[in-house]
Design an enzyme around this catalytic site. Sequence first.
Site, PDB file in Angstrom:
ATOM      1  N   GLU A   7       0.969  -1.262  -0.198  1.00  0.00           N
ATOM      2  CA  GLU A   7      -0.018   0.025   0.071  1.00  0.00           C
ATOM      3  C   GLU A   7       0.697   1.285   0.045  1.00  0.00           C
ATOM      4  O   GLU A   7       0.705   2.460  -0.542  1.00  0.00           O
ATOM      5  CB  GLU A   7      -0.915  -0.081   1.084  1.00  0.00           C
ATOM      6  CG  GLU A   7      -1.736   1.415   1.310  1.00  0.00           C
ATOM      7  CD  GLU A   7      -2.929   1.138   2.230  1.00  0.00           C
ATOM      8  OE1 GLU A   7      -3.611   2.152   2.792  1.00  0.00           O
ATOM      9  OE2 GLU A   7      -3.403  -0.132   2.462  1.00  0.00           O
ATOM     10  N   LYS A   8       2.106   0.918   0.522  1.00  0.00           N
ATOM     11  CA  LYS A   8       3.006   2.374   0.735  1.00  0.00           C
ATOM     12  C   LYS A   8       4.464   1.770   0.726  1.00  0.00           C
ATOM     13  O   LYS A   8       4.522   0.806   1.114  1.00  0.00           O
ATOM     14  CB  LYS A   8       2.351   3.085   2.093  1.00  0.00           C
ATOM     15  CG  LYS A   8       2.389   2.217   3.135  1.00  0.00           C
ATOM     16  CD  LYS A   8       1.959   2.888   4.307  1.00  0.00           C
ATOM     17  CE  LYS A   8       1.894   1.884   5.657  1.00  0.00           C
ATOM     18  NZ  LYS A   8       1.093   0.508   5.056  1.00  0.00           N
ATOM     19  N   ASP A 103      -3.090  -2.676   2.973  1.00  0.00           N
ATOM     20  CA  ASP A 103      -3.230  -2.844   4.440  1.00  0.00           C
ATOM     21  C   ASP A 103      -4.532  -3.861   4.548  1.00  0.00           C
ATOM     22  O   ASP A 103      -5.357  -3.794   3.817  1.00  0.00           O
ATOM     23  CB  ASP A 103      -3.409  -1.447   5.001  1.00  0.00           C
ATOM     24  CG  ASP A 103      -1.960  -0.805   5.361  1.00  0.00           C
ATOM     25  OD1 ASP A 103      -1.079  -1.496   5.251  1.00  0.00           O
ATOM     26  OD2 ASP A 103      -2.071   0.604   5.276  1.00  0.00           O
ATOM     27  N   ASP A 105      -7.736  -3.767   5.647  1.00  0.00           N
ATOM     28  CA  ASP A 105      -8.824  -3.292   6.026  1.00  0.00           C
ATOM     29  C   ASP A 105      -9.311  -2.920   4.617  1.00  0.00           C
ATOM     30  O   ASP A 105      -8.839  -3.269   3.624  1.00  0.00           O
ATOM     31  CB  ASP A 105      -8.912  -1.978   6.534  1.00  0.00           C
ATOM     32  CG  ASP A 105      -7.862  -0.900   5.826  1.00  0.00           C
ATOM     33  OD1 ASP A 105      -7.589  -0.902   4.681  1.00  0.00           O
ATOM     34  OD2 ASP A 105      -7.299   0.140   6.678  1.00  0.00           O
ATOM     35  N   TYR A 328      -0.489  -3.042  13.486  1.00  0.00           N
ATOM     36  CA  TYR A 328      -1.303  -2.152  12.465  1.00  0.00           C
ATOM     37  C   TYR A 328      -2.159  -1.474  13.410  1.00  0.00           C
ATOM     38  O   TYR A 328      -3.206  -1.885  14.134  1.00  0.00           O
ATOM     39  CB  TYR A 328      -2.060  -2.859  11.700  1.00  0.00           C
ATOM     40  CG  TYR A 328      -2.975  -2.147  10.766  1.00  0.00           C
ATOM     41  CD1 TYR A 328      -2.247  -1.272   9.648  1.00  0.00           C
ATOM     42  CD2 TYR A 328      -4.292  -2.376  10.503  1.00  0.00           C
ATOM     43  CE1 TYR A 328      -3.080  -0.738   8.765  1.00  0.00           C
ATOM     44  CE2 TYR A 328      -5.104  -1.826   9.696  1.00  0.00           C
ATOM     45  CZ  TYR A 328      -4.531  -0.946   8.955  1.00  0.00           C
ATOM     46  OH  TYR A 328      -5.399  -0.136   7.915  1.00  0.00           O
ATOM     47  N   ARG A 330      -4.830   0.849  12.744  1.00  0.00           N
ATOM     48  CA  ARG A 330      -6.161   1.237  12.213  1.00  0.00           C
ATOM     49  C   ARG A 330      -7.099   0.361  12.360  1.00  0.00           C
ATOM     50  O   ARG A 330      -7.888   0.012  11.272  1.00  0.00           O
ATOM     51  CB  ARG A 330      -5.856   1.893  10.541  1.00  0.00           C
ATOM     52  CG  ARG A 330      -5.280   3.055  10.459  1.00  0.00           C
ATOM     53  CD  ARG A 330      -4.993   3.770   9.113  1.00  0.00           C
ATOM     54  NE  ARG A 330      -4.241   4.841   9.141  1.00  0.00           N
ATOM     55  CZ  ARG A 330      -4.698   5.930   8.749  1.00  0.00           C
ATOM     56  NH1 ARG A 330      -5.861   5.929   8.075  1.00  0.00           N
ATOM     57  NH2 ARG A 330      -3.914   7.104   8.896  1.00  0.00           N
TER      58      ARG A 330
END
Length: 666
Positions: A7-8, A103, A105, A328, A330
């Site tokens: 994701e990043k 990620d 989610d 993680y 979030r």
Amino acid sequence: MMLYIAEKPSLGRAIAAVMPKPQHKEQGCIRLANGDVVSWCIGHLLEQAEPEDYDPQFKKWQAAHLPIVPEQWQLKARKGCTTQLKLLKQLIKQADQLVHAGDPDREGQLLVDEVLAWAGASHAKIAATQRLLINDLNPAAVSRALAQMKPNNDFKPLSVSALARSRADWLYGLNLTRAYTLQGQKGGYKGVLSVGRVQTPVLGLVVRRDNDIADFVSKSFYQVLAHLQTETGEPFTALWQPSIACEPYQDEDGRVLVRELAAMVQRKITNQPAQVEAVERKQKKQAPPLPYNLSTLQIDAARRFGLSAQQVLDCCQQLYEQHQLITYPRSDNRYLPVAHFADATKVSQAIAVNQPELQGAVQAADLNRRSKAWDDSKVEAHHAIIPTVKQVALSRLTATEQKIYQLIATQYLAQFYADAITDEVRATIMIAKGVFKALANTERVAGWRVLFRKEEVSNSKGAKVTDDNTDVAVQTSLPALIVGQTLRSLQGELLEKQTQPPKHFTDATLLAAMTGIARYVTDPAIRKVLKETDGLGTEATRAGIIELLFKRGYIQRQGKQILATLTGKALIAALPESAALPDMTAQWEAALTAISQRQQSYQQFMAPLLESLQQMIVQAGQSVPEGLPQGQTLSAGRAKRRITRKGYRKNTSPYEKRDRVRLAAK
């Protein structure tokens, strides 16, 4: 060639760190010794197309165009992301095997899935894509995750729910913002009236609370406290419980409003015999509080340290990405996989090094004790926020990072402490035919509570009575009472109190309201459904939604209190009640959760939304908003650019950029 898409960049680097070496770092990717490649997104590389991308005439805001509903949805590259998109497209074409490492989610699932589809990956290649779920950036955890990859198709419903949310927010926010802005212009208002399916109900919560406080009229109510004594001289107190005959003199909450009635009871019980009518003894066990998810961590940090939700989220991102000290952040989950129990010793040792204040707590922990937090049946894509096995010098952390880490670590250690056990004694006393009650709570086993002694307020000696006259008089201990025992009521004490208005929201209470939105839903049927699956926004977006309302000038701070501005109040007054209540958006969140759990389809969610949107557009055109403050505000274009594209700090994380894009329509 196997292509890993994170994701990043930080997640991509963490994956590459456990891969074959030597490695060759290039712009936007890392090539591994075995020929595989690790690359990454930078949050959302793609965003929903603008109305004018579908039809140039939509660039001008006109009521005749509404509602704007794309026949074929389009995505476009986000500004500054074209180069990375081109690289990913090239790598996807070259790859034999794809690994989705977004990620864990629904947004993380969608943003990589969108890139795969945009890049034109074949159906066969997409079908064979693997899903890598990483909750901890430490090498051992990443290696473990790589050994446990799953088919990406298993997570398709999660992506569909995020896609439905994205499109629904676009439809709702864009169309209603244009509709009410155009109506506001008819009344002389020059600015943009931004409407969102999440931000507007949150603003509505604040406005209604402020109005309730402004309209509140305090009134006196009365309680009677009996000061009692046993035959051996042991004192305690009990509170009067008004009988059914007193109902004409009480308000809807059972408070006695007539002083003469309470004064009469006071006189009747002074220097009178009393008798113990009933004694109930219970032993209560309280299990340790579960480890944190993001919202509960934000709420606790706001209450204890006065930190805003965004400050906590930013701090957590540093602890996760830069220091790799927590998992993680979030997460919306408060449970842990059973396999993680094996890491308890290593995690606890790391806590003792990273936070010297907790060394004693680590030594006293029973690491063989397993709380109910370890439960595979309640863990899905991600788990609770806990410390990792990483050890760092305390001096590397800021003061705020130390505070947040200590909260997370303490909550984790609590899982290895015994239940707190309290002896509760309730006594019912009869005095002059009146009923009085007393309560004592005595701690038998402190258990996990020893970890939180600094935060607890020490018990006061004697009795304390709440503002609700149905409560008992609470004290630290009661004499050894038995049924039928004779006592003496030495005197009655008349207590005059004032009803209190509700309190203004703070960061902690507003977050709690957003996560427990069922309490504010008007429809009983919806409230019942949402008691387990409620929430305005998601764990990842709630802090951003609150900050967005501040940036748009709809709410403001006064110390720790959050109040609506004149603009915010005027906007809520201009909107129909349905737009400012949480009922609809709470239903949306429940529906999106159902989609992610394969219990509802995309079409079942979107069809009624489009029908209700048409009705709301018609309703918006039937009245001109009044009471909006006059003056220059952000134009539509400037407002959107400020929210979605500009104003990033130099080191703004991909998470924040992702959230700003997502929040623009909310």
